[in-house]
Design an enzyme around this catalytic site. Sequence first.
Site, mmCIF file in Angstrom:
data_model
loop_
_atom_site.group_PDB
_atom_site.id
_atom_site.type_symbol
_atom_site.label_atom_id
_atom_site.label_comp_id
_atom_site.label_asym_id
_atom_site.label_seq_id
_atom_site.Cartn_x
_atom_site.Cartn_y
_atom_site.Cartn_z
ATOM 1 C CG ASP A 85 0.948 8.265 4.611
ATOM 2 O OD1 ASP A 85 1.457 7.330 3.966
ATOM 3 O OD2 ASP A 85 -0.290 8.430 4.712
ATOM 4 N N GLY A 137 0.855 -1.188 0.000
ATOM 5 C CA GLY A 137 0.000 0.000 0.000
ATOM 6 C C GLY A 137 0.884 1.228 0.000
ATOM 7 C CG ASN A 138 1.668 3.998 2.048
ATOM 8 O OD1 ASN A 138 2.247 2.927 2.031
ATOM 9 N ND2 ASN A 138 1.638 4.786 3.080
#
Length: 310
Positions: free
Chosen positions: A155, A42-43
Amino acid sequence: KNTEAAEVAALPKQLEKLEVSNTFKIDLKDSDLKPFEELGSGNGGTVNKILHVPTGTIMARKVIHVEANATVRKQILRELQILHDCNNPYIVGFYGSYINEGDLSICMEYMDLGSLDSIYRKIGPIKEPILADITLSVLRGLIYLHETHKIIHRDIKPSNILVNSNGEIKLADFGVSGQLVNSVANTFVGTSHYMAPERIQGGKYSVQSDVWSLGISLMELAIGKFPFPPEGIVLPIFDLLQYIVNEPVPPLPADQFSVEFQDFCNKCLIKDPHKRPNFKYLIKHRFVITAEAENVDMKAWAKEVGEKLK
Ligand SMILES: COC(=O)c1c[nH]c2ncccc12
Ligand code: NA
């Protein structure tokens, strides 16, 4: 004359400091690393458990595909070197980074219980006293990054808050390399639904945006689902981002949570970043202070989590 003498006198300290930092600096290369299972993705990247064979160290390696020319790649590696100086009990340790055929590898401390995201999805919502200790650790990590290195995390979300069997809570995946943030921002990865309204609207990212993301993350961990939109509605990402910007924050169920926790989250989720409290205020909030006072047994909780994750 005497300045020279002073410099000579200071040498052993400098050398000692240099030595210490060097012993911790492992020269990492792909051929020394043996990959094991995937830990998450992810990300912009995938994280695997790996073994650094020469030292026998288990690590977590995040691999990010970076479409960038040699100059940009060199700059990213140079900026990532700052991670060697990010040493703090609430920040995931860093072993080194390297680029192999267009893939950037970042090798970090392995956190054997994984992320709070995977934990709550597997064993259910996190109880308030545990959340209070988590909040204290996250705030201490964010304050360290900001005050010592002028780094804004950028984040904060449950998948970037990691746990180990000692019950330690550490932050990962913060935006230390501006060039990396740019290079990855070009892919769709950029916008995350944990972003503060001012950020979703393309505004400047400030340390206050991390406060919003902390509030949203805590609510999600407390109720076991992303807090927007309320009850059962499912929205495509663009509509969800619009909702976050335009609609009021759904309140926590008042009967299930303390007024301190509700107040802490409400303050983190003030839409105007200038009205939103800063870290200095939040680290003194009653919700966090009680955690410090009651010293919750995080090791016992971690043991319980470890059992349930098996
Ligand atoms: C971005 O960093 C990570 O995801 C991680 C860093 N250390 C870990 N340990 C276990 C799982 C994930 C990670
Ligand atoms: Na992550």
